[in-house]
Every structure is written in C-alpha cells, then in structure tokens.
Design a protein around this motif. Structure first.
Motif, PDB file in Angstrom:
ATOM      1  N   ASP A  79       7.125 -18.121  -3.012  1.00 24.44           N
ATOM      2  CA  ASP A  79       7.569 -17.091  -3.978  1.00 24.44           C
ATOM      3  C   ASP A  79       7.825 -15.718  -3.332  1.00 24.44           C
ATOM      4  O   ASP A  79       8.120 -14.766  -4.050  1.00 24.44           O
ATOM      5  N   LYS A  80       7.658 -15.622  -2.044  1.00 21.02           N
ATOM      6  CA  LYS A  80       8.032 -14.429  -1.258  1.00 21.02           C
ATOM      7  C   LYS A  80       7.363 -13.121  -1.702  1.00 21.02           C
ATOM      8  O   LYS A  80       6.706 -12.451  -0.912  1.00 21.02           O
ATOM      9  N   LEU A  81       7.551 -12.733  -2.989  1.00 23.99           N
ATOM     10  CA  LEU A  81       7.069 -11.422  -3.438  1.00 23.99           C
ATOM     11  C   LEU A  81       5.577 -11.191  -3.211  1.00 23.99           C
ATOM     12  O   LEU A  81       5.181 -10.092  -2.804  1.00 23.99           O
ATOM     13  N   PRO A  82       4.704 -12.185  -3.460  1.00 24.66           N
ATOM     14  CA  PRO A  82       3.276 -11.942  -3.234  1.00 24.66           C
ATOM     15  C   PRO A  82       2.988 -11.447  -1.816  1.00 24.66           C
ATOM     16  O   PRO A  82       2.102 -10.618  -1.602  1.00 24.66           O
ATOM     17  N   PHE A  83       3.768 -11.933  -0.855  1.00 27.00           N
ATOM     18  CA  PHE A  83       3.526 -11.562   0.541  1.00 27.00           C
ATOM     19  C   PHE A  83       4.130 -10.182   0.832  1.00 27.00           C
ATOM     20  O   PHE A  83       3.601  -9.438   1.654  1.00 27.00           O
ATOM     21  N   GLU A  84       5.196  -9.855   0.113  1.00 28.81           N
ATOM     22  CA  GLU A  84       5.731  -8.487   0.227  1.00 28.81           C
ATOM     23  C   GLU A  84       4.739  -7.493  -0.382  1.00 28.81           C
ATOM     24  O   GLU A  84       4.512  -6.418   0.169  1.00 28.81           O
ATOM     25  N   TYR A  85       4.151  -7.857  -1.499  1.00 35.02           N
ATOM     26  CA  TYR A  85       3.132  -6.971  -2.105  1.00 35.02           C
ATOM     27  C   TYR A  85       1.925  -6.843  -1.179  1.00 35.02           C
ATOM     28  O   TYR A  85       1.333  -5.780  -1.046  1.00 35.02           O
ATOM     29  N   PHE A  86       1.555  -7.968  -0.559  1.00 36.27           N
ATOM     30  CA  PHE A  86       0.402  -7.961   0.349  1.00 36.27           C
ATOM     31  C   PHE A  86       0.636  -6.956   1.485  1.00 36.27           C
ATOM     32  O   PHE A  86      -0.202  -6.100   1.760  1.00 36.27           O
ATOM     33  N   SER A  87       1.806  -7.066   2.137  1.00 36.95           N
ATOM     34  CA  SER A  87       2.086  -6.188   3.286  1.00 36.95           C
ATOM     35  C   SER A  87       2.465  -4.776   2.856  1.00 36.95           C
ATOM     36  O   SER A  87       2.206  -3.820   3.596  1.00 36.95           O
ATOM     37  N   GLY A  88       3.099  -4.649   1.673  1.00 34.43           N
ATOM     38  CA  GLY A  88       3.669  -3.352   1.295  1.00 34.43           C
ATOM     39  C   GLY A  88       2.804  -2.514   0.366  1.00 34.43           C
ATOM     40  O   GLY A  88       3.004  -1.295   0.264  1.00 34.43           O
ATOM     41  N   VAL A  89       1.868  -3.142  -0.355  1.00 30.60           N
ATOM     42  CA  VAL A  89       1.047  -2.398  -1.325  1.00 30.60           C
ATOM     43  C   VAL A  89      -0.440  -2.570  -1.019  1.00 30.60           C
ATOM     44  O   VAL A  89      -1.163  -1.602  -0.789  1.00 30.60           O
ATOM     45  N   VAL A  90      -0.858  -3.851  -0.995  1.00 29.62           N
ATOM     46  CA  VAL A  90      -2.286  -4.157  -0.929  1.00 29.62           C
ATOM     47  C   VAL A  90      -2.892  -3.687   0.390  1.00 29.62           C
ATOM     48  O   VAL A  90      -3.888  -2.945   0.418  1.00 29.62           O
ATOM     49  N   MET A  91      -2.297  -4.124   1.499  1.00 27.87           N
ATOM     50  CA  MET A  91      -2.872  -3.760   2.803  1.00 27.87           C
ATOM     51  C   MET A  91      -2.775  -2.261   3.078  1.00 27.87           C
ATOM     52  O   MET A  91      -3.772  -1.656   3.499  1.00 27.87           O
ATOM     53  N   PRO A  92      -1.623  -1.603   2.841  1.00 36.73           N
ATOM     54  CA  PRO A  92      -1.590  -0.150   3.076  1.00 36.73           C
ATOM     55  C   PRO A  92      -2.663   0.585   2.275  1.00 36.73           C
ATOM     56  O   PRO A  92      -3.327   1.484   2.789  1.00 36.73           O
ATOM     57  N   TYR A  93      -2.867   0.160   1.006  1.00 39.69           N
ATOM     58  CA  TYR A  93      -3.903   0.815   0.204  1.00 39.69           C
ATOM     59  C   TYR A  93      -5.288   0.572   0.828  1.00 39.69           C
ATOM     60  O   TYR A  93      -6.077   1.512   1.027  1.00 39.69           O
ATOM     61  N   LEU A  94      -5.576  -0.696   1.166  1.00 37.91           N
ATOM     62  CA  LEU A  94      -6.928  -1.007   1.662  1.00 37.91           C
ATOM     63  C   LEU A  94      -7.175  -0.423   3.056  1.00 37.91           C
ATOM     64  O   LEU A  94      -8.308  -0.080   3.386  1.00 37.91           O
ATOM     65  N   LEU A  95      -6.131  -0.311   3.870  1.00 33.29           N
ATOM     66  CA  LEU A  95      -6.334   0.271   5.208  1.00 33.29           C
ATOM     67  C   LEU A  95      -6.798   1.723   5.078  1.00 33.29           C
ATOM     68  O   LEU A  95      -7.565   2.218   5.910  1.00 33.29           O
ATOM     69  N   GLU A  96      -6.367   2.378   4.014  1.00 34.17           N
ATOM     70  CA  GLU A  96      -6.850   3.746   3.803  1.00 34.17           C
ATOM     71  C   GLU A  96      -8.223   3.730   3.107  1.00 34.17           C
ATOM     72  O   GLU A  96      -9.156   4.396   3.542  1.00 34.17           O
ATOM     73  N   ALA A  97      -8.334   2.901   2.075  1.00 33.40           N
ATOM     74  CA  ALA A  97      -9.571   2.897   1.284  1.00 33.40           C
ATOM     75  C   ALA A  97     -10.772   2.363   2.079  1.00 33.40           C
ATOM     76  O   ALA A  97     -11.914   2.715   1.791  1.00 33.40           O
ATOM     77  N   ARG A  98     -10.526   1.474   3.064  1.00 36.70           N
ATOM     78  CA  ARG A  98     -11.632   0.885   3.838  1.00 36.70           C
ATOM     79  C   ARG A  98     -11.694   1.473   5.253  1.00 36.70           C
ATOM     80  O   ARG A  98     -12.269   0.859   6.151  1.00 36.70           O
ATOM     81  N   ALA A  99     -11.076   2.622   5.468  1.00 36.67           N
ATOM     82  CA  ALA A  99     -10.977   3.181   6.830  1.00 36.67           C
ATOM     83  C   ALA A  99     -12.353   3.391   7.450  1.00 36.67           C
ATOM     84  O   ALA A  99     -12.523   3.258   8.664  1.00 36.67           O
ATOM     85  N   ALA A 100     -13.364   3.677   6.633  1.00 34.20           N
ATOM     86  CA  ALA A 100     -14.694   3.946   7.190  1.00 34.20           C
ATOM     87  C   ALA A 100     -15.314   2.675   7.756  1.00 34.20           C
ATOM     88  O   ALA A 100     -15.915   2.691   8.829  1.00 34.20           O
ATOM     89  N   LYS A 101     -15.160   1.529   7.070  1.00 31.61           N
ATOM     90  CA  LYS A 101     -15.825   0.321   7.598  1.00 31.61           C
ATOM     91  C   LYS A 101     -14.876  -0.626   8.335  1.00 31.61           C
ATOM     92  O   LYS A 101     -15.316  -1.529   9.041  1.00 31.61           O
TER      93      LYS A 101
END
Ligand SMILES: C[S@@+](CC[C@H](N)C(=O)[O-])C[C@H]1O[C@@H](n2cnc3c(N)ncnc32)[C@H](O)[C@@H]1O
Length: 289
Positions: A79-101
């Motif tokens: 379905d392609k889009l889930p992986f675009e969301y993963f790389s484009g929304v989810v991971m960028p958000y978590l890389l900032e939100a989890r930067a401490a650990k």
C-alpha cells in the motif's frame, strides 16, 4: 462437509486465534484442512474432527488446524503510503521526541512472512546518518510458525520481490541465489539483523513484549469479529506511550470500535493513542509530510 464439523472447526479456530469463519466458508475450510487431515492419517474432515475431539489429542493438531486457516498474504511496501508516513512523519517526529534516549521500539503485530518488518528496516537504512547512533528495535510477531520460518530465512521468490519492491531497493538490499527450483532473492544480513521474529498470538497478554513507540497492525484485524478487534486495539493502546503511532491496513479502521486511538489528520490508516493532540511538535511533521 457436515454442519456440525464445520461449526466445531469454526469455534476452535475462533477460540484459539480470533479468526472468524463466517457460515459460508465451507470450500475454504475444506481446501485448507484436507492436507492437515491427510497428514494426521485420515481421509476427510469428519475424521479430523473426530481426532480433535479425542481427549488424548495434544495441542499439535489444533495448532496445525489454526495454522492452516491463517492467510499469510503479504508483500514489500504494501500500500506504499504507510511506509511514506513512516519515513516522512512518524520517524522525523520520533527522532526529535526521543532525542534524549535515542531508542525506538517498533512492533509488526502480524508480520507473516516478513515483508512488512523488512520494508520498515529498509526505510530506516535509507534514512542513513539521521538514525546512526540510534537503537531501533523491530519486533515481528505472528501466530503462524510456518510464516515466521520464512520470515526468519529472509528468502523470497522472484514473484515476491517484484511485488511492491522498487528495483533499486531490490538491487541494493537483496542477493540473487540460483537454486534448483528457480532463483531465490535473499535479504542482506544488514537488513535481516535489524528485525527479531517471535511467535505471538494477539489473543494473549501483551505485557511481556514491553512497550512500543510504533505499532504496525495491518491486515489481521479484518479477520476478527468487532469485539476481538476492539479488544486487540485497546490492549495495543496500553503498550504505547501517548505520542506513539499505530498503523492499520487499508481496509481497517478504529471507527466504531474504540476511542483509545484517534486518526492523524490526512494520513489514512495512521493513528495515535487518544490524547496525542497535545504532543509537542506533531502538527509540524504532519503538515510537512
Ligand atoms: C494477511 S497477513 C498480514 C501480513 C502483513 N501485516 C501485511 O499487511 O502484509 C495476516 C497475518 O495475521 C496472522 N494472524 C492471524 N491471527 C493471528 C493472531 N491471533 N495472532 C497473531 N497473528 C495472527 C496470520 O498468521 C497472518 O500471517
């Protein structure tokens, strides 16, 4: 097939796995279970049911029946889009939100033959320096041991790698191995080692698995009845932090089942545990994707 045999099998499969067999699946049940019956030394499904009713029958036969009734269809970047969301929304958000650990845990809750968790691993690998130095765990679980054995092997047919996998990613992350029955494409160790596989039944308690920042639970709830879907979704919500992300399949939704997840606006199939609207910074990632 006799109605009472069908009912016995439908009840057993539902109890053991949550898979709901509507009354009109006689053909499916027969075609999937005749090989199991023959393996057990009987000619037909009545004989198989008779064997299962025997008090001294161990769990192996019941497990083989459930296993045979699972549908393990999967493909890379489905379905392609889930992986675009993963790389484009989810991971960028978590890389900032989890930067401490610098630690993120991902769960593919119906990993089947591995294409979904490996697609996520490839997405992470493609993120390069942005994730270097991070501990990112991907756990793939499934009730089917046969599917998990294939996932663990990481070997796919030419048909399987042509379905959904862009050619440049095939060339980069798979090695072609000539074999007697046709070529096999084996996933490279760098991707293979990013995923851990484990047998797990979604009807069982989740607590031993720990908590997850991201849960992909795709194309399995469609086989459950509404009560089981709601129960699984609510238990998933309880093993996630408030700013985690949950991804469902294209034909699945939480609507009408639970209010413990809310949809991420304009990202079909992507949810966060209810209350995440206050997650600092999420809206900027959702807006940018
Ligand atoms: C259609 S596949 C989905 C694979 C992958 N998530 C995808 O979307 O491509 C559904 C998987 O759910 C698994 N499954 C069914 N019932 C389950 C249960 N109770 N617990 C865990 N896995 C289950 C099946 O074995 C099967 O591999």
């Amino acid at each position: 097939m006799k109605a009472e045999d069908y009912d016995f099998i439908a009840r057993l499969v539902k109890e053991q796995s949550g898979l709901a067999l509507p009354g009109d699946k006689h053909y499916l049940v027969e075609s999937r279970l005749l090989p199991v019956a023959r393996e057990a030394g009987v000619d037909d499904l009545s004989g198989l049911v008779r064997q299962m009713r025997r008090i001294d029958t161990g769990p192996a036969l019941r497990e083989a029946v459930v296993e045979a009734m699972t549908t393990n269809e999967s493909f890379f970047f489905r379905d392609k889009l889930p992986f675009e969301y993963f790389s484009g929304v989810v991971m960028p958000y978590l890389l900032e939100a989890r930067a401490a650990k610098r630690h993120i845990r991902i769960w593919c809750a119906a990993a089947s033959t591995g294409q979904e968790p490996y697609s996520l691993a490839i997405c992470l690998q493609e993120m390069g320096a942005r994730v270097s130095g991070w501990r990112i765990e991907i756990l793939g679980t499934d009730i089917s041991l046969q599917a998990l054995a294939r996932a663990q092997a990481g070997c796919y047919t030419p048909f399987e790698v042509q379905r959904g996998l862009p050619p440049h990613l095939l060339a980069k992350y798979f090695v072609q191995k000539p074999e007697r029955n046709g070529d096999t494409w084996e996933i490279v160790p760098a991707i293979r080692s990013m995923v851990t596989f484990q047998k797990f039944n979604l009807l069982d308690r989740f607590t031993a698995l720990g908590t997850f920042d991201i849960v992909f639970c795709r194309n399995v709830l469609i086989y459950f009845d509404s009560r089981t879907k709601a129960d699984v979704l609510e238990r998933i919500a309880r093993v996630m932090p408030p700013d985690g992300f949950m991804m469902l399949g294209a034909a699945e939704t939480v609507v009408g089942l639970t209010d413990m997840f809310q949809p991420i606006p304009a990202r079909r199939g992507l949810y966060s545990p209810a209350g995440n609207r206050s997650a600092p910074g999420l809206s900027s990632y959702v807006g940018n994707a």
